[in-house]
Design a protein around this motif. Structure first.
Motif, PDB file in Angstrom:
ATOM      1  N   ALA A 291       0.624  -1.220   0.063  1.00  0.00           N
ATOM      2  CA  ALA A 291       0.304   0.285   0.029  1.00  0.00           C
ATOM      3  C   ALA A 291       1.021   1.391   0.263  1.00  0.00           C
ATOM      4  O   ALA A 291       0.498   2.229  -0.389  1.00  0.00           O
ATOM      5  CB  ALA A 291      -1.011   0.243   1.213  1.00  0.00           C
ATOM      6  N   PRO A 292       2.714   1.336   0.602  1.00  0.00           N
ATOM      7  CA  PRO A 292       2.395   2.385   1.070  1.00  0.00           C
ATOM      8  C   PRO A 292       2.762   3.067  -0.827  1.00  0.00           C
ATOM      9  O   PRO A 292       3.413   4.315  -0.622  1.00  0.00           O
ATOM     10  CB  PRO A 292       4.020   2.448   1.844  1.00  0.00           C
ATOM     11  CG  PRO A 292       3.516   1.264   2.450  1.00  0.00           C
ATOM     12  CD  PRO A 292       2.389   0.585   1.360  1.00  0.00           C
ATOM     13  N   ALA A 293       3.138   1.925  -1.114  1.00  0.00           N
ATOM     14  CA  ALA A 293       3.626   2.622  -2.613  1.00  0.00           C
ATOM     15  C   ALA A 293       2.450   3.383  -3.702  1.00  0.00           C
ATOM     16  O   ALA A 293       2.372   3.670  -4.735  1.00  0.00           O
ATOM     17  CB  ALA A 293       4.652   1.149  -3.561  1.00  0.00           C
ATOM     18  N   ALA A 294       1.180   2.468  -3.140  1.00  0.00           N
ATOM     19  CA  ALA A 294      -0.165   3.220  -4.123  1.00  0.00           C
ATOM     20  C   ALA A 294      -1.570   3.565  -3.403  1.00  0.00           C
ATOM     21  O   ALA A 294      -2.014   3.013  -3.373  1.00  0.00           O
ATOM     22  CB  ALA A 294      -0.078   2.251  -5.119  1.00  0.00           C
ATOM     23  N   LEU A 295      -1.229   5.151  -2.096  1.00  0.00           N
ATOM     24  CA  LEU A 295      -1.713   5.017  -1.416  1.00  0.00           C
ATOM     25  C   LEU A 295      -3.475   5.341  -1.670  1.00  0.00           C
ATOM     26  O   LEU A 295      -3.917   4.957  -1.464  1.00  0.00           O
ATOM     27  CB  LEU A 295      -1.662   5.630  -0.119  1.00  0.00           C
ATOM     28  CG  LEU A 295      -0.985   5.418   0.325  1.00  0.00           C
ATOM     29  CD1 LEU A 295       0.241   6.368   1.841  1.00  0.00           C
ATOM     30  CD2 LEU A 295      -1.089   4.605   2.087  1.00  0.00           C
TER      31      LEU A 295
END
Length: 386
Positions: A291-295
């Motif tokens: 998730a941190p790469a595409a919040l």
């Protein structure tokens, strides 16, 4: 620019099975071979399909020896069965395994050769016999995809095979075929469909068309999954799950799946865990890592599923999504690999090979956060005893 591939004909809704003869006639098809499994051959479902075709004067032969996680050997047997008859199409009738077997056998019966020669990154677009897909579970979405999965017995590798050759010409999507399916099957296939939708939406190959299908699938699946599990005869919930599964299949067929699926296939191949269940085991952990790469993308999933309000901060929305994925696994009794009874020594020993096989499938390259072998091994360890 997006290139979209869909079945030529789809019949969707209660009683759609009865329209199979009409759909066949529309494409000039009249001599189907059915590929299914022994369970459906024994519980009356195959008899119903035969009766629908017989009433229209359509002769039928049926191959009933498909198995969960179809192997190259079973595909070869089915292809030989098809070649032995005078068939102009192949009907895949059942869950993902019979339909995957039908897809592969429909191609090999014409093309010859082996499935190993056709595994990704090879893309096979030259058609075999036309494929008719009739799902009896709401999960794989295989009735609308250009993929099939076949296990190589020699290497215990689940081979992803890709191309228009595997895209059904006709999809008969009748939710009445899922009424009464048991809770465990409903849960595992339902989370499988949810995984398809989420991964299609966050995929690096996402498109506006696939996005719309993926978001619609998430709304429908999340709203109906618990009800379908707890009340297996609930027609509205079953319809919602079947439609969501189809939409998710269309979405990932045109945007591809990602890391969850890449990691799931080796679990199925080496430990014979059902595909939907292995996806469910991995989905919360992989989502949290990715998730941190595409919040914003994952936050949109949370909004579509009714877990967060539009305009809520992305981090808060994604936190709700990850929490909800863990919670639904608990609510639907999805076990961890450890709780499922998998062998811990074998699990640890196979981590390097499973990580290499996951990467080789190509699916992890579509993930918002692209892993290396060490990342995948670490995620397997996290999923082991969450």
């Amino acid at each position: 620019m997006s290139a979209i591939a869909l079945p030529r004909l789809m019949r969707i809704g209660a009683g759609a099975l009865d329209e199979l003869p009409l759909a066949l006639a529309q494409l000039g098809l009249a001599r189907p071979a059915i590929v299914t499994d022994r369970f459906l051959a024994g519980n009356g479902a195959l008899d119903r399909l035969r009766a629908v075709l017989a009433a229209a004067g359509i002769p039928v032969r049926a191959f009933t020896d498909t198995i969960p996680d179809p192997t190259s050997a079973v595909v070869d047997m089915a292809a030989g069965f098809i070649r032995d008859g005078d068939h102009d199409c192949v009907i895949g009738f059942g869950g993902g395994s019979p339909i995957d077997t039908a897809k592969a056998a429909a191609l090999l019966s014409i093309r010859g050769g082996t499935m190993r020669a056709l595994k990704a990154p090879h893309q096979e677009d030259a058609p075999g016999l036309p494929i008719v897909a009739i799902p009896t579970t709401a999960g794989t979405g295989s009735e609308a995809t250009r993929f099939t999965i076949v296990t190589d017995e020699a290497t215990e590798e689940k081979m992803l095979c890709v191309g228009l050759a595997y895209l059904p010409s006709i999809a008969i999507v009748d939710y009445e075929l899922t009424l009464g399916k048991p809770r465990r099957l409903t849960a595992d296939t339902g989370i499988d469909a949810l995984t398809h939708a989420i991964e299609a939406y966050v995929s690096r190959r996402a498109s506006s068309f696939a996005d719309g299908m993926a978001l619609a699938a998430m709304r429908s699946i999340w709203a109906n999954l618990r009800t379908a599990c707890d009340d297996p005869g609930n027609r509205a919930a079953r319809e919602g799950m079947m439609l969501g599964s189809l939409q998710a299949g269309i979405a990932f067929s045109n945007a591809s799946v990602a890391l969850v699926h890449g990691m799931s296939r080796p679990i199925g191949a080496h430990f014979h865990v059902a595909h939907g269940l292995s996806n469910a085991m991995l989905l919360p952990v992989v989502t949290e890592w990715s998730a941190p790469a595409a919040l914003p993308r994952y936050a949109a999933c949370a909004v579509a599923m009714g877990l967060a309000e539009a305009g809520e901060g992305d981090e808060a929305a994604v936190g709700r999504l990850v929490e909800a994925l863990h919670r639904i696994n608990a609510d639907l009794d999805v076990p961890t690999p450890r709780a499922h009874g998998l062998d811990a020594v074998k699990w640890d020993g196979l981590l390097p090979l499973m990580a290499e096989q996951a990467l080789a499938s190509g699916s992890p390259a579509n993930n918002p956060r692209i892993p290396d072998v060490r990342d995948i091994q670490d995620l397997y360890r996290r999923a082991w005893g969450v």
